[in-house]
Design a protein around this motif. Structure first.
Motif, mmCIF file in Angstrom:
data_model
loop_
_atom_site.group_PDB
_atom_site.id
_atom_site.type_symbol
_atom_site.label_atom_id
_atom_site.label_comp_id
_atom_site.label_asym_id
_atom_site.label_seq_id
_atom_site.Cartn_x
_atom_site.Cartn_y
_atom_site.Cartn_z
ATOM 1 N N TYR A 181 -39.932 -1.812 -13.358
ATOM 2 C CA TYR A 181 -38.651 -2.511 -13.219
ATOM 3 C C TYR A 181 -38.473 -3.544 -14.345
ATOM 4 C CZ TYR A 181 -35.319 -5.971 -11.623
ATOM 5 O OH TYR A 181 -34.273 -6.851 -11.594
ATOM 6 N N LEU A 182 -39.566 -4.244 -14.673
ATOM 7 C CA LEU A 182 -39.501 -5.237 -15.754
ATOM 8 C C LEU A 182 -39.163 -4.554 -17.086
ATOM 9 C CD1 LEU A 182 -39.930 -7.988 -17.135
ATOM 10 C CD2 LEU A 182 -42.401 -7.600 -17.010
ATOM 11 N N ALA A 183 -39.865 -3.470 -17.392
ATOM 12 C CA ALA A 183 -39.629 -2.771 -18.658
ATOM 13 C C ALA A 183 -38.190 -2.254 -18.711
ATOM 14 C CB ALA A 183 -40.617 -1.616 -18.803
ATOM 15 N N TRP A 184 -37.716 -1.708 -17.605
ATOM 16 C CA TRP A 184 -36.337 -1.210 -17.526
ATOM 17 C C TRP A 184 -35.340 -2.361 -17.750
ATOM 18 C CZ3 TRP A 184 -32.579 -2.611 -13.916
ATOM 19 C CH2 TRP A 184 -31.405 -1.858 -13.935
ATOM 20 N N SER A 185 -35.627 -3.516 -17.132
ATOM 21 C CA SER A 185 -34.730 -4.672 -17.285
ATOM 22 C C SER A 185 -34.683 -5.133 -18.739
ATOM 23 C CB SER A 185 -35.202 -5.847 -16.428
ATOM 24 O OG SER A 185 -35.198 -5.506 -15.088
ATOM 25 N N LEU A 186 -35.836 -5.200 -19.381
ATOM 26 C CA LEU A 186 -35.888 -5.652 -20.779
ATOM 27 C C LEU A 186 -35.080 -4.709 -21.654
ATOM 28 C CD1 LEU A 186 -39.731 -6.454 -20.950
ATOM 29 C CD2 LEU A 186 -37.871 -8.125 -20.755
#
Ligand SMILES: Nc1nc2c(ncn2[C@@H]2O[C@H](COP(=O)(O)OP(=O)(O)OP(=O)(O)O)[C@@H](O)[C@H]2O)c(=O)[nH]1
Ligand SMILES: [Mg+2]
Length: 303
Positions: free
Chosen positions: A216-221
């Motif tokens: 989720y973090l990588a997708w958000s970035l």
């Protein structure tokens, strides 16, 4: 009207300690003139709990967006603009420094006095203004209370409050602060919201897969156009999937499980830790609605 969650809370199934905390919170709010709603500056609206406004029943509140040092300065500014446009009081703060908190009591007194004036109150307030700090877990409530307390402990120290369990800390400007912060339970709106709260440490990450939080973090970035030095993670370009990222991190950092398999959970933990430790820079995960930010490209916002 009761929503499904409220029906569940009242059904008897809802864990007793959560119900007790909610009851303590509404009792505490009856004693104060104002609430300081502490949120995480990296997602200032997603880390609010709408129940607080309901229980406050018209009493003034100020949103204090803590951990402002971890959030993008441009995004902090955009949020200030957005809140000003929408009649919300917001104050960005790094509560780990006493010098940052010392002017707050004066600000709170002013908010309470303004609210009294707008209600048409004419008699002067003959007792101290009483405030409470409330917020979901891990937003920095204790840090803020301790720094406000530290500055005043030497002068007077806590004195018994109006109930046996409540202690009031006298602050400057004839303000009293309830010494125990009010814990609000995060109200989760969606799976995505749950992942965001887990990433910010508000929701226990152990009940969710860490790989999913890292994904989720990588997708958000990626979707927010936040520039990341992907070579730190063993990649030439931004990853296409979370699996690709976690395998690359595990390879680069030598994280292995038995059977010589890549330890992607450890990779996820280290990726999340880098975000929390500001290794990726100051990042805001929730930006104000587009109308107020059209002037600023998303990427610039996260610088
Ligand atoms: N970078 C940064 N870290 C902060 C700030 N305020 C608090 N922290 C850190 O955030 C973590 C949680 O802070 P607490 O004060 O324990 O948060 P809390 O809201 O009292 O948490 P609970 O008691 O679990 O509800 C700690 O590691 C603090 O050092 C801040 O302004 N900036
Ligand atoms: Mg605490």
């Amino acid at each position: 009207m009761q929503d499904d969650f409220e029906k569940y809370q009242l059904s008897g199934w809802f864990p007793g300690h959560m119900f007790k905390a909610g009851k303590q919170m509404s009792d505490a709010l009856k004693l104060v003139d104002m609430a300081i709603e502490l949120v995480d500056a990296r997602a200032p609206m997603a880390t609010r709990n709408p129940d607080l406004r309901n229980i406050l029943d018209g009493k003034p509140f100020q949103i204090v967006a803590n951990k402002a040092d971890l959030a993008s300065p441009a995004a902090n500014h955009a949020w200030e603009q957005y809140c000003a446009d929408n009649g919300l009081q917001i104050h960005f703060l790094d509560s780990r420094r006493t010098q940052n908190v010392k002017h707050l009591p004066q600000l709170w007194r002013q908010i309470v006095m303004n609210a009294r004036a707008s209600r048409g109150a004419t008699r002067p307030l003959l007792r101290p203004v009483r405030v409470i700090i409330a917020g979901v877990p891990n937003v920095g409530k204790s840090t803020l209370v301790n720094h406000l307390f530290e500055k005043n402990r030497a002068q007077v120290g806590p004195k018994p409050g109006v109930t046996r369990t409540n202690q009031w800390i006298p602050l400057e400007d004839n303000i009293e602060l309830l010494d125990t912060p009010g814990i609000l339970w995060p109200k989760i709106k969606s799976k995505k919201h749950e992942l965001l709260l887990a990433l910010l440490g508000i929701f226990n990450e152990e009940v969710i897969s860490r790989e999913l939080i890292a994904d989720y973090l990588a997708w958000s970035l990626e979707t927010k156009g936040i520039p990341i030095n992907w070579s730190d993670y063993g990649l030439k370009n931004a990853p296409e999937t979370g699996d690709e990222l976690l395998s690359a991190i595990a390879t680069k950092r030598g994280f292995k499980r038995s059977g010589n398999l890549l330890d992607t959970e450890r990779a996820a933990i280290s990726f999340i830790k880098d975000f929390r430790d500001k290794k990726m820079g100051r990042i805001t995960l929730e930006l104000p609605p587009a109308s107020s930010t059209t002037k600023m490209p998303q990427q610039a916002m996260n610088n």
